[in-house]
Design an enzyme around this catalytic site. Sequence first.
Site, short mmCIF file in Angstrom:
data_model
loop_
_atom_site.label_atom_id
_atom_site.label_comp_id
_atom_site.label_asym_id
_atom_site.label_seq_id
_atom_site.Cartn_x
_atom_site.Cartn_y
_atom_site.Cartn_z
N LYS A 161 0.97 -1.21 0.14
CA LYS A 161 0.15 -0.32 0.50
C LYS A 161 1.02 1.33 -0.50
O LYS A 161 1.81 1.39 0.48
CB LYS A 161 -1.18 0.22 1.15
CG LYS A 161 -1.85 -1.51 0.93
CD LYS A 161 -2.92 -1.63 0.45
CE LYS A 161 -3.58 -2.82 -0.27
NZ LYS A 161 -4.09 -3.29 1.05
C1 LIG Z 1 -4.74 -4.84 1.12
C2 LIG Z 1 -6.69 -4.23 1.61
C3 LIG Z 1 -7.14 -4.90 2.54
C4 LIG Z 1 -6.73 -5.39 4.26
O1 LIG Z 1 -5.92 -4.77 4.20
P1 LIG Z 1 -4.03 -5.95 4.79
O2 LIG Z 1 -3.61 -4.32 5.67
O3 LIG Z 1 -3.49 -6.80 4.81
O4 LIG Z 1 -5.29 -6.72 6.36
C5 LIG Z 1 -8.82 -4.97 2.92
N1 LIG Z 1 -9.87 -4.18 1.30
C6 LIG Z 1 -9.01 -4.24 0.85
C7 LIG Z 1 -9.60 -3.81 -0.80
C8 LIG Z 1 -7.57 -4.15 0.45
O5 LIG Z 1 -6.28 -3.66 -0.24
#
Ligand SMILES: *Cc1c(COP(=O)(O)O)cnc(C)c1O
Length: 385
Positions: free
Chosen positions: A184
Amino acid sequence: MRARTLPYGRQSVTDDDVRAVDAVLRGDWLTTGPAVDAFEAALRDVLGAPHTVAVSSGTAALHVACATLDLAPGDEVIVPSLTFAATANAVVYCGGTPVFAEVDRGTFCLDATDVERRITPRTRAIMTVHYAGLPAGLERLRARAREHDLPLIEDAAHALGAHADGARVGSGSQLATFSFHPVKHVTTGEGGAIATTSDVLARRMRRLRNHGLDTDIRMRERANTWRYEMVELGWNYRLTDIGAALGTVQLRRLDANLARRRQLARLYLSAFGEDEVVQAQRVDDVDAHAWHIFPILLGVERLRVDRDAFVRALRAERIGANVHYAAAHLQPYYRSRFGHREGELPITEDICSRLVTLPLYPAMTDADLDDVVAAVRKLIAWYRA
Ligand SMILES: *Cc1c(COP(=O)(O)O)cnc(C)c1O
């Protein structure tokens, strides 16, 4: 051909980041302490949000946000199927039923008209996903939620730094969740946060991330008491100070990171603008988009191969293409537990059969991007029907 595969996304970690983590490791607090307070404050500033609650992952953020709905069995929450499984899973963790809705063909974001059709007397909330970093249709979803007196939860895992109607995503949200997974915009190793305008919800979510206890250890130290009360069922979803220190330094680079992502997106958009086989996301304002990923829809009817073969061929060209996502409602778990079948969501299913994610991350060079464009063009010419 490239010597090494270009990944679809990658974290950036600098010497400043390493120094910040090193300082925490040598200090008194490793888990939730002063560095988490500082990270929450920095995130509030960046978002313009009244409250931010840091947790141990984006999934934990979704779970805690959903837990505030106090769902009963049979309660429904409307979610897009074009998302990571975690979005819908959060509803199931809380004992509710996800009701999958369609996305818009151009923006790939939740379609407010389709949401309206799926509202029933059991609907308790609407969850949307700002797909790829684009908060498309947010105003219309907010209007639907207001009319039906339903909370709107924004899964903004892709959308840190995006804008909707001139305001940063998360600044005016009842509940908006973020992820700090390494792929991210900003990372804490693993981590997440919820932004909210409500001080009541913020207080409750702080409790839920810490077993449902009414005080945390630092509050007890200050009050010189060991006593605590568990007032509801919560979890250990605490973010560490180690991760928070990393995240605070990373947040300082968010604007530069977004600027570079937008530059790269512009280059992709101009390269593929006239292409009849490549359809990019419909975007009105490149600078309001956070560009977590760069998705394209392949016009497979003009090709001799399907999407999966195209992705394999791109990978053979050392371009780390990926797919976001397989439709959630067709995952084996959702088929067997909730009886979902092909054909329920024709727009989503069509999009999911043609999506390809092209590499995009701030450290990617213009030359890297040229390699991606050249490989896509070469394969289209080769496989054209
Ligand atoms: C990355 C992501 C998540 C989950 O996040 P984590 O930190 O990996 O638990 C949830 N929803 C979306 C759309 C994502 O891209």
